[in-house]
Design a protein around this motif. Structure first.
Motif, PDB file in Angstrom:
ATOM      1  N   ARG A 135       0.858  -1.187   0.000  1.00  0.00           N
ATOM      2  CA  ARG A 135       0.000   0.000   0.000  1.00  0.00           C
ATOM      3  C   ARG A 135       0.889   1.230   0.000  1.00  0.00           C
ATOM      4  O   ARG A 135       1.745   1.384   0.864  1.00  0.00           O
ATOM      5  N   ILE A 136       0.667   2.070  -0.967  1.00  0.00           N
ATOM      6  CA  ILE A 136       1.435   3.305  -1.072  1.00  0.00           C
ATOM      7  C   ILE A 136       0.460   4.455  -0.976  1.00  0.00           C
ATOM      8  O   ILE A 136      -0.482   4.552  -1.753  1.00  0.00           O
ATOM      9  N   GLY A 137       0.684   5.321  -0.022  1.00  0.00           N
ATOM     10  CA  GLY A 137      -0.206   6.458   0.147  1.00  0.00           C
ATOM     11  C   GLY A 137       0.433   7.730  -0.387  1.00  0.00           C
ATOM     12  O   GLY A 137       1.642   7.924  -0.307  1.00  0.00           O
ATOM     13  N   VAL A 138      -0.376   8.562  -0.938  1.00  0.00           N
ATOM     14  CA  VAL A 138       0.075   9.861  -1.420  1.00  0.00           C
ATOM     15  C   VAL A 138      -0.773  10.901  -0.716  1.00  0.00           C
ATOM     16  O   VAL A 138      -1.986  10.820  -0.702  1.00  0.00           O
ATOM     17  N   ALA A 139      -0.099  11.838  -0.114  1.00  0.00           N
ATOM     18  CA  ALA A 139      -0.833  12.863   0.618  1.00  0.00           C
ATOM     19  C   ALA A 139      -0.350  14.236   0.189  1.00  0.00           C
ATOM     20  O   ALA A 139       0.749  14.399  -0.336  1.00  0.00           O
TER      21      ALA A 139
END
Length: 74
Positions: A50-54
């Motif tokens: 899981r890769i999150g971008v914020a």
């Protein structure tokens, strides 16, 4: 490729599955295969990275350009 296996389960569990297979008009093996395929798919999905971008609204680079009095951070 379809493979055969032996499954050990409590009698109550097997009776529930046999009843469900009969209700659907399929074999216990077909129902068990369906359930196993669903669970395997769920396990594969849960193990994907899981890769999150914020976005903070104001990045360090932008702030350092707009506010030259601030020290550079690293």
């Amino acid at each position: 490729m379809m493979q055969r296996t032996t499954i050990a389960a409590e009698a109550e569990v097997l009776e529930t599955l046999k009843a469900e297979a009969a209700r659907r008009g399929v074999s216990l093996a077909a129902l068990a295969g369906e359930i196993l395929a669903e669970k395997a798919s769920e396990l594969r999905r849960s193990r994907r990275p899981r890769i999150g971008v914020a976005h903070s609204g104001c990045g360090v680079a932008r702030e350092s350009v707009e506010r030259e009095d601030l020290p550079a951070s690293g």
